[in-house]
Design an enzyme around this catalytic site. Structure first.
Site, PDB file in Angstrom:
ATOM      1  N   ASP A 164      53.456 146.320 104.262  1.00 26.60           N
ATOM      2  CA  ASP A 164      53.506 146.106 105.524  1.00 26.60           C
ATOM      3  C   ASP A 164      53.151 144.619 105.916  1.00 26.60           C
ATOM      4  OD1 ASP A 164      54.510 148.591 106.167  1.00 26.60           O
ATOM      5  OD2 ASP A 164      52.484 149.602 106.913  1.00 26.60           O
ATOM      6  N   ARG A 184      37.206 148.610 112.107  1.00 25.45           N
ATOM      7  CA  ARG A 184      38.040 148.094 113.022  1.00 25.45           C
ATOM      8  C   ARG A 184      37.393 147.126 113.615  1.00 25.45           C
ATOM      9  NH1 ARG A 184      41.472 148.835 108.940  1.00 25.45           N
ATOM     10  NH2 ARG A 184      42.872 150.783 109.154  1.00 25.45           N
ATOM     11  N   SER A 234      48.862 156.777 101.856  1.00 25.94           N
ATOM     12  CA  SER A 234      48.358 155.688 102.437  1.00 25.94           C
ATOM     13  C   SER A 234      47.020 155.673 102.789  1.00 25.94           C
ATOM     14  CB  SER A 234      48.967 155.955 104.228  1.00 25.94           C
ATOM     15  OG  SER A 234      48.226 155.099 105.007  1.00 25.94           O
ATOM     16  N   ASP A 241      43.833 152.972 115.105  1.00 20.87           N
ATOM     17  CA  ASP A 241      43.289 151.821 114.496  1.00 20.87           C
ATOM     18  C   ASP A 241      44.201 150.708 115.427  1.00 20.87           C
ATOM     19  OD1 ASP A 241      41.964 152.667 112.811  1.00 20.87           O
ATOM     20  OD2 ASP A 241      43.489 152.771 111.172  1.00 20.87           O
TER      21      ASP A 241
HETATM   22  N1  ARG Z   1      42.602 158.598 110.879  1.00 19.98           N
HETATM   23  C1  ARG Z   1      41.503 157.871 110.541  1.00 19.98           C
HETATM   24  C2  ARG Z   1      40.741 157.298 111.656  1.00 19.98           C
HETATM   25  O1  ARG Z   1      41.565 157.471 112.499  1.00 19.98           O
HETATM   26  C3  ARG Z   1      41.714 156.883 109.491  1.00 19.98           C
HETATM   27  C4  ARG Z   1      43.111 156.424 109.398  1.00 19.98           C
HETATM   28  C5  ARG Z   1      43.121 155.258 108.257  1.00 19.98           C
HETATM   29  N2  ARG Z   1      44.535 154.835 107.774  1.00 19.98           N
HETATM   30  C6  ARG Z   1      45.049 155.313 106.853  1.00 19.98           C
HETATM   31  N3  ARG Z   1      46.053 155.002 106.329  1.00 19.98           N
HETATM   32  N4  ARG Z   1      44.472 156.028 105.847  1.00 19.98           N
HETATM   33  O2  ARG Z   1      39.690 157.001 111.676  1.00 19.98           O
END
Ligand code: ARG
Length: 396
Positions: free
Chosen positions: A13, A91, A169, A120
């Site tokens: 990406d 983040r 992912s 995110d």
């Molecule tokens: N859903 C989780 C959160 O909001 C983590 C997402 C992280 N991204 C990934 N592609 N695993 O904290």
């Protein structure tokens, strides 16, 4: 020409993003790569440079992450829907660095690789704007309308090496690893063992082990009598708890964007540390403090999860958490066995537990006064029932 600072992971990406910003937006790109887990910074920098960026900044921020973010989460027992927050607290650190380096490198825009469905994007953008309201933020994945095969074609067209992405992912840092997508999206599918990287599947764990963890003002300082800085201690706990099957979370989650999703986390060290921390709290804080703390912990977790790390209210919550944690000192012995944690013993100089008062073996407590206490204590319940002429039905 205005430049764009891109938070660059080296994956497909964000690599496509470099070219897309150069080609479609006609802007120069500066990449920023932060190692919060196990990114290979040299390799990623090489790759960025090969894509013709004007600068490729790389830095290791694991220690800063531990000291400024994980620390606060431990004090607040930060959990969202039952799991320790890991991606969520990384983040804001990334956004913070992005805004800083955008300033240093003369970039008016920052770019990140999040999609429009997740949390995110919210965390990046709210944090960036909280720090500098005028910074422009873009998320090309939301705009370019490319699916994965399109991205691969685009990559080929511009000679970008397509990275061998894993099946899932994944986002990881030293506090946790999260996996989504692929077979995880079909919730009827039993979780496959190939998701496990940090946690040993239960059928493969051994006879368990017993460890001592020592806390000072709410922060873990020692494991089995040896002192560690927080970053190192977390990494050590990931290994110890992970090999005993601790810290696999496979659950449904409610995102800020209103989407319910299926998520898998590996958080062995975080689970063990938060469990131990809560045990020491339960020994050293009183009932009123614990009740209020539970409420504040929940607030902390929601604000952190929802991308509001820099809302001013967090400052007040963090001060509350630090203030209570001044008393959270002590040592706990834990048995870790096949995904379970059991307290074996616990001690603290700040213990509120009073052996003299509670023991049935001595008469250090005026049992006589209990009668008078109950005589008054019952009144509220009895008077209210009387007023309502309620007879409590007793099952014969
Ligand atoms: N859903 C989780 C959160 O909001 C983590 C997402 C992280 N991204 C990934 N592609 N695993 O904290």
């Amino acid at each position: 020409m205005d430049k764009v600072l891109l938070l660059y992971s080296g994956g497909l990406d964000t690599s496509v993003m470099v070219k897309w910003i150069q080609q479609e937006m006609k802007k120069e790109v500066v990449t920023l790569t932060l190692n919060i887990g196990n990114s290979n910074l040299d390799e990623i920098r090489e790759k960025a440079l090969s894509l013709g960026v004007s600068d490729a900044i790389v830095m290791d921020v694991k220690n800063e992450f531990a000291e400024k973010y994980i620390k606060k989460e431990i004090l607040a027992d930060g959990m969202y829907e039952g799991y320790p927050l890991s991606t969520a607290i990384a983040r804001p650190l990334m956004a913070e660095k992005a805004v800083y380096y955008a300033g240093e490198y003369g970039c008016g825009t920052i770019a990140h690789g999040s999609t429009g469905k997740g949390n995110d994007q919210v965390r990046f953008e709210v944090t960036a704007k909280a720090i500098d309201e005028n910074i422009n933020v873009i998320a090309p994945v939301r705009d370019w309308n490319m699916n994965r095969p399109d991205e691969i074609n685009y990559a080929k067209k511009y000679g970008i090496k397509v990275p061998k992405d894993g099946k899932y992912s994944v986002d990881e840092n030293i506090w946790g690893r999260s996996a989504e997508g692929s077979t995880i999206e079909n919730i009827a599918n039993p979780l496959e063992n190939d998701v496990y990287e940090w946690v040993t599947p239960l059928e493969e764990t051994g006879n368990g082990e017993t460890i001592d963890i020592e806390f000072e003002k709410g922060i873990p300082k020692m494991i089995n009598g040896a002192e560690y800085g927080l970053e190192e201690l977390v990494e050590k706990m990931n290994v110890i708890a992970g090999r005993n099957g601790i810290g696999l979370v496979n659950h449904m989650e409610d995102r800020v964007t209103g989407i319910k999703s299926h998520e898998v986390y590996e958080v062995p060290g975080a689970m063990a540390i938060l469990y131990a921390h809560k045990m020491i709290e339960s020994l050293t804080l009183n009932k009123y403090e614990l009740d209020l703390k539970e409420y504040m912990d929940n607030q902390w977790s929601n604000f952190a999860y929802n991308g509001l790390w820099y809302d001013p209210v967090m400052e007040h919550i963090n001060q509350f958490e630090s203030s209570l944690n001044n008393y959270v000192n002590g040592k706990i012995k834990l048995k870790l066995y096949k995904g379970n944690m059991v307290m074996k013993s616990i001690e603290s100089d700040n213990s509120v537990y009073n052996y003299e008062k509670i023991s049935y073996d001595n008469s250090n407590f005026n049992q006589d006064s209990a009668r008078g206490f109950i005589d008054i204590y019952k009144n509220n319940t009895v008077y209210t029932n009387n007023a309502r002429k309620q007879k409590i039905k007793v099952i014969q």
